[in-house]
Design a protein around this motif. Structure first.
Motif, PDB file in Angstrom:
ATOM      1  N   THR B   8       0.961  -1.232  -0.138  1.00 38.08           N
ATOM      2  CA  THR B   8      -0.042  -0.127   0.113  1.00 38.08           C
ATOM      3  C   THR B   8       1.071   1.617   0.309  1.00 38.08           C
ATOM      4  N   LYS B  10      -0.507   5.318   0.810  1.00 33.15           N
ATOM      5  CA  LYS B  10      -1.024   6.300   0.892  1.00 33.15           C
ATOM      6  C   LYS B  10      -0.202   7.639   1.214  1.00 33.15           C
ATOM      7  N   SER B  63      -3.256   2.036  -4.075  1.00 33.20           N
ATOM      8  CA  SER B  63      -3.529   3.550  -3.422  1.00 33.20           C
ATOM      9  C   SER B  63      -4.918   4.207  -3.681  1.00 33.20           C
ATOM     10  N   ALA B  69      -3.194  10.792  -5.653  1.00 35.51           N
ATOM     11  CA  ALA B  69      -3.042   9.737  -5.136  1.00 35.51           C
ATOM     12  C   ALA B  69      -1.411   9.625  -6.229  1.00 35.51           C
ATOM     13  N   HIS B  86      -3.883   2.780  -9.053  1.00 36.87           N
ATOM     14  CA  HIS B  86      -4.413   3.420  -8.273  1.00 36.87           C
ATOM     15  C   HIS B  86      -6.044   3.369  -8.547  1.00 36.87           C
TER      16      HIS B  86
END
Lengths: 385, 267
Positions: B8, B10, B63, B69, B86
């Motif tokens: 991940t 973030k 993400s 992002a 994404h």
């Protein structure tokens, strides 16, 4: 539909991503050691490798030699963020290696010279120094006396160099020597491996500032190097040196602006925290106005520097603007450092405070890489005086 | 055995920015705030890259969030991850929704191991990894750490702290627990969340940043994944911690105790 003019910001998202890498690296990995490296009067040699791995030495150089082949604005972002390592000697050493001693190899070198010197310097494996100044010739490059005499396929070097940053550590020098008659027509550049017999680091100089960088006095006695290490055309060295100075001076101006910005940021933070006579310094008009003046002047210096970089990037004549940027930014940095230190009061006089070390280290900026007086000469000549 | 690793990435507020709560308490002022890759996720990316260097395979970063992002996905790709996903979603999220979306991505990608930061530094919930393992019915090892210090030779050589068996069926994880460390062996596929002392993440190099531009980022609209996107938790009000008041000097211990009892009501 209204047409919008493009903005002036020269930095793309990619430049900013690189800027973040440099900043985080400086803040996390370097700044915590800044004082210890000053006290030890050196920083770890292994850092050259680390900088090499991060691609900091090959920003503009071709990928075939290990570079990334990018534009000057990446160098600007790098030099701006590098001040956040809080150790001006380290920043200077790295900039001398990557932006002052090796670009001329990329510009003029043969493939063999690039393989031997440029590629390992980009990787940070071989450390480079730029050796021009002599005990009797600093700003006056045409008066250099260190000679390189031809003997068969070799050149035999005799003489001395001084104020050489990285001088004690360098694996090779980009060396200015006299190969012809007197004056600026008789100079050449030579790549000089420092394991050549007869080469000697006479001593490391004890300086006012930048204690972590080694600045050396070098001697050459019948040092024999292959003539194929001549860089560029023989007897054209003066012009090569002058061209090389442009990048060096631009980077110096960028460093001065970024250094000032950091000093004022420190001062603003301190002025918000520190109270005297019942109110924070930031509430006192004398300091508010002083800092406002400096912020304005720094912004002007920044955009003069960016203007000079824009000309250089586009291949336009830039000598006048680069000289102006260096003159203006490096002179201004003296006054900004003085006031930011003064604002800190007693704390500004102890070396644990960043601004105290910055005040000490900023002094060299009107001297190194061409003095302010030389900048004024260049500007007045360019203006037809 | 080559490993496929799902990690991940973030986007969170940079704690160096000045964070201010909006006057109405509905959130923070986003103007002038910088963002960065969640530091715990950065450690997860680093660990995945080390496992890939050791075992071969592929590192896929994911993400969930709005258009921006992508910046954090690129940051992870610049460190060396191979491709990005994404999951595009512009509304509010909570760990229930996040873990449901991640479970869908996991089912599509079928990795050997999912590595997540143990929490993100914006709201510090520390739930997504646990929910994800539960939803998938997989083993989990949270707060992954290691015996070697961050100054050790193993760390200098960038060796992974997670030990995946040669046949690629199990992972051994050292995890931080109260008063010590615990060693777990988990059957793969599994979910691991990373603690601070697992590794020191590398910095993206300039060539890495340039290479990342050419790497694939696949956008998946969150609404296309068949997940209920309604958060179960709503933020009612945010407030800044009370400003610290200046201290007072006390003459002796008696006065200190008296003030603690009568004024501070602490004893």
């Amino acid at each position: 539909m209204r047409r919008r003019m493009p903005g002036l910001d020269p930095f793309t998202e990619d430049h900013q991503a690189f800027r973040r890498t440099v900043r985080e690296f400086c803040e996390r990995e370097l700044a915590p050691h800044a004082r210890a490296w000053d006290a030890a009067a050196e920083f770890p040699r292994a850092l050259f490798r680390t900088f090499g791995e991060l691609g900091f030495f090959g920003i503009r150089h071709p990928p075939e030699w290990g570079g990334t082949g990018l534009d000057w604005w990446y160098v600007v972002a790098y030099a701006e963020e590098l001040v956040r390592c809080r150790n001006a000697g380290l920043a200077m050493a790295m900039l001398v290696h990557g932006e002052m001693a090796i670009p001329v190899i990329a510009d003029l070198g043969t493939d063999e010279q690039k393989r031997e010197f440029l590629a390992p310097a980009i990787r940070g494996e071989r450390i480079a120094a730029l050796a021009i100044s002599e005990p009797d010739a600093g700003s006056d490059v045409a008066a250099l006396r260190t000679t390189a005499r031809r003997d068969g396929d070799d050149l035999v070097v005799n003489g001395a160099k001084t104020w050489i940053t990285n001088g004690a550590r360098a694996d090779f020098l980009t060396l200015a020597v006299r190969t012809g008659g007197p004056g600026h027509e008789g100079l050449s550049l030579l790549l000089f491996p420092t394991d050549t017999p007869g080469f000697q680091v006479s001593r490391t100089l004890e300086k006012v500032g930048n204690p972590s960088s080694d600045t050396a006095l070098l001697f050459f006695e019948d040092c024999r190097v292959p003539a194929r290490w001549l860089l560029g055309e023989e007897n054209q060295g003066f012009y090569h040196v002058m061209a090389n100075f442009q990048g060096e001076r631009l980077v110096a101006a960028v460093q001065a602006v970024a250094g000032m910005q950091l000093m004022v940021e420190d001062a603003l933070r301190y002025a918000g925290e520190r109270s005297a006579f019942g109110r924070p310094l930031a509430r006192m008009q004398v300091w508010r106005h002083k800092l406002a003046e400096h912020l304005t002047a720094i912004e002007a210096a920044r955009w003069l520097t960016y203007r000079a970089c824009d000309l250089l990037q586009r291949g336009e004549p830039a000598v006048k603007e680069i000289s102006m940027a260096k003159l203006f930014a490096c002179d201004l940095a003296q006054r900004v450092a003085y006031d930011c230190m003064q604002l800190h009061g007693g704390m500004g006089y102890v070396l644990e405070t960043d601004v105290a070390r910055a005040w000490r280290d900023v002094r060299v900026m009107t001297i190194a890489g061409g003095t302010s007086e030389i900048m004024k000469e260049i500007i007045s000549r360019a203006a037809g005086m | 055995m080559p490993l496929k690793l799902l990690v991940t990435a973030k986007r969170v507020e940079d704690p160096e920015s000045r964070i201010q709560v909006k006057p109405d308490g509905t959130g923070i002022v986003t103007e002038g705030v910088n963002y960065k890759l969640n530091p715990f996720d950065e450690i997860a990316v680093e660990e995945a890259l080390r496992l890939e260097e050791q075992h071969g395979g592929e590192v896929v970063v994911v993400s969930i969030g709005g258009a921006r992002a992508v910046t954090e996905l690129r940051a992870a790709l610049a460190m060396g991850a191979d491709r990005g996903i994404h999951v595009r979603h512009d509304g509010p999220l909570d760990p229930v929704v996040v873990s449901a979306l991640l479970a869908k991505v996991f089912e599509q990608e079928k990795p050997d191991l999912a590595i997540l930061g143990k929490q993100s530094i914006d709201d510090d919930q520390n739930q997504a990894g646990q929910y994800l393992a539960e939803r998938l019915g997989l083993g989990q090892a949270t707060f992954a750490s290691k015996h070697d210090s961050l100054e050790s030779e193993a760390e200098q050589k960038r060796l992974p702290g997670l030990a995946v068996s040669a046949d690629g069926t199990r992972v051994t994880v050292v995890r931080e627990v109260d008063g010590g460390v615990e060693t777990l062996e988990v059957r793969l596929p599994a979910v691991v969340t990373t603690d601070l002392r697992l590794n020191k993440p590398r910095f993206a190099s300039l060539p890495g940043i340039m290479k990342a531009k050419k790497k694939e980022i696949r956008e998946i609209p969150a609404a296309s994944l068949g997940v209920d996107l309604t958060p179960k938790v709503a933020v009612r009000k945010l407030a800044a911690p009370p400003a610290r008041k200046g201290g007072v000097k006390v003459a002796d211990v008696d006065e200190l105790v008296r003030k603690l009892r009568d004024e501070a009501k602490a004893v």
